[in-house]
Design an enzyme around this catalytic site. Structure first.
Site, PDB file in Angstrom:
ATOM      1  N   GLU A   1       0.707  -1.154  -0.162  1.00 21.99           N
ATOM      2  CA  GLU A   1       0.179   0.072   0.016  1.00 21.99           C
ATOM      3  C   GLU A   1       0.786   1.255   0.006  1.00 21.99           C
ATOM      4  OE1 GLU A   1      -2.651   2.587   3.165  1.00 21.99           O
ATOM      5  OE2 GLU A   1      -2.856   0.485   3.372  1.00 21.99           O
TER       6      GLU A   1
ATOM      7  N   THR B   1      -3.715   6.352   1.586  1.00 19.23           N
ATOM      8  CA  THR B   1      -4.026   7.847   2.145  1.00 19.23           C
ATOM      9  C   THR B   1      -4.601   8.650   0.908  1.00 19.23           C
ATOM     10  OG1 THR B   1      -1.879   7.681   3.456  1.00 19.23           O
ATOM     11  CG2 THR B   1      -2.918   9.730   3.387  1.00 19.23           C
TER      12      THR B   1
ATOM     13  N   LYS C   1     -11.205  -0.853   6.902  1.00 17.83           N
ATOM     14  CA  LYS C   1      -9.957  -0.598   7.523  1.00 17.83           C
ATOM     15  C   LYS C   1     -10.375  -0.248   9.104  1.00 17.83           C
ATOM     16  CE  LYS C   1      -7.166   2.811   6.989  1.00 17.83           C
ATOM     17  NZ  LYS C   1      -5.805   3.537   6.389  1.00 17.83           N
TER      18      LYS C   1
END
Length: 217
Positions: free
Chosen positions: A43, A74, A134
């Protein structure tokens, strides 16, 4: 279906390396070190300078390894998500839920993993099509929180990120995490870590993960 294939890869990877860096080159080096250690879920966060270009380079670098899956982290809005997808990001991760980003990812059939903390946030994300939510920051609630959430939401696939370490990995997995996201505890175990250090830490992390999964099988 490509989307299901990516989701299966993420679950199979088990440990997702959250990559940050002061430069594109540093982020790419960290990613290579993680893959060398056996962590195939990458990621790459958009806090990295030239993140889109870095994702493109990583896709080229790992083209010969079908187990490696590179996503963008992000991602705060749909504009950034589209940029990431066009660069080759196979999944999108956000620190919070964003409806426009969920809609865009659904349109392109790209998995969206939004950051959630409360039951309300999780159900909102699930209704919007998120296949994995998440749990962020995981350190704010701890592993027992997943077990509590699984009571009313047994179908929720939860990936804790933030506060996941080698020492508490077992607690998260036994609590029901479908996978975990690990950042600084994985990529920078101590000040001045080299690529070799990161690879070694990654290898230990993934070995521990596989050991735990085998115990629970």
């Amino acid at each position: 279906m490509k989307k299901m294939n990516v989701l299966n890869k993420l679950v199979e990877s088990g440990v997702i390396g959250v990559v940050r860096g002061k430069s594109r080159a540093e982020a790419i080096e960290i990613s290579k070190a993680l893959v060398a250690g056996g962590i195939y879920g990458i990621e790459l966060t958009f806090t990295v300078p030239e993140a889109a270009q870095a994702i493109q380079e990583l896709n080229t670098e790992f083209a010969a390894n079908p187990d490696v899956v590179v996503g963008a982290g992000t991602v705060l809005d749909a504009t950034t998500a589209k940029l990431a997808i066009e660069a080759g990001a196979e999944y999108i991760v956000s620190p919070s839920f964003d409806a426009a980003t969920a809609e865009l990812c659904n349109l392109y059939q790209v998995p969206y993993l939004p950051g959630t903390l409360t039951i309300t946030e999780m159900t909102t994300a699930l209704k919007a099509g998120a296949d994995i939510v998440k749990l962020f920051p995981g350190s704010a609630v701890g592993p027992s929180y997943i077990k509590a959430v699984k009571g009313p939401l047994p179908h929720a696939n939860i990936m804790p990120t933030g506060g996941v370490s080698y020492d508490n990995l077992g607690e998260w997995i036994k609590a029901g995490a479908v996978a975990v996201g690990a950042g600084s505890n994985l990529t920078h175990p101590f000040e001045g870590a080299t690529s070799a250090d990161i690879t070694e830490t990654a290898a230990k992390f993934i070995a521990r993960y596989r050991e735990l999964k085998a115990e629970l099988a």
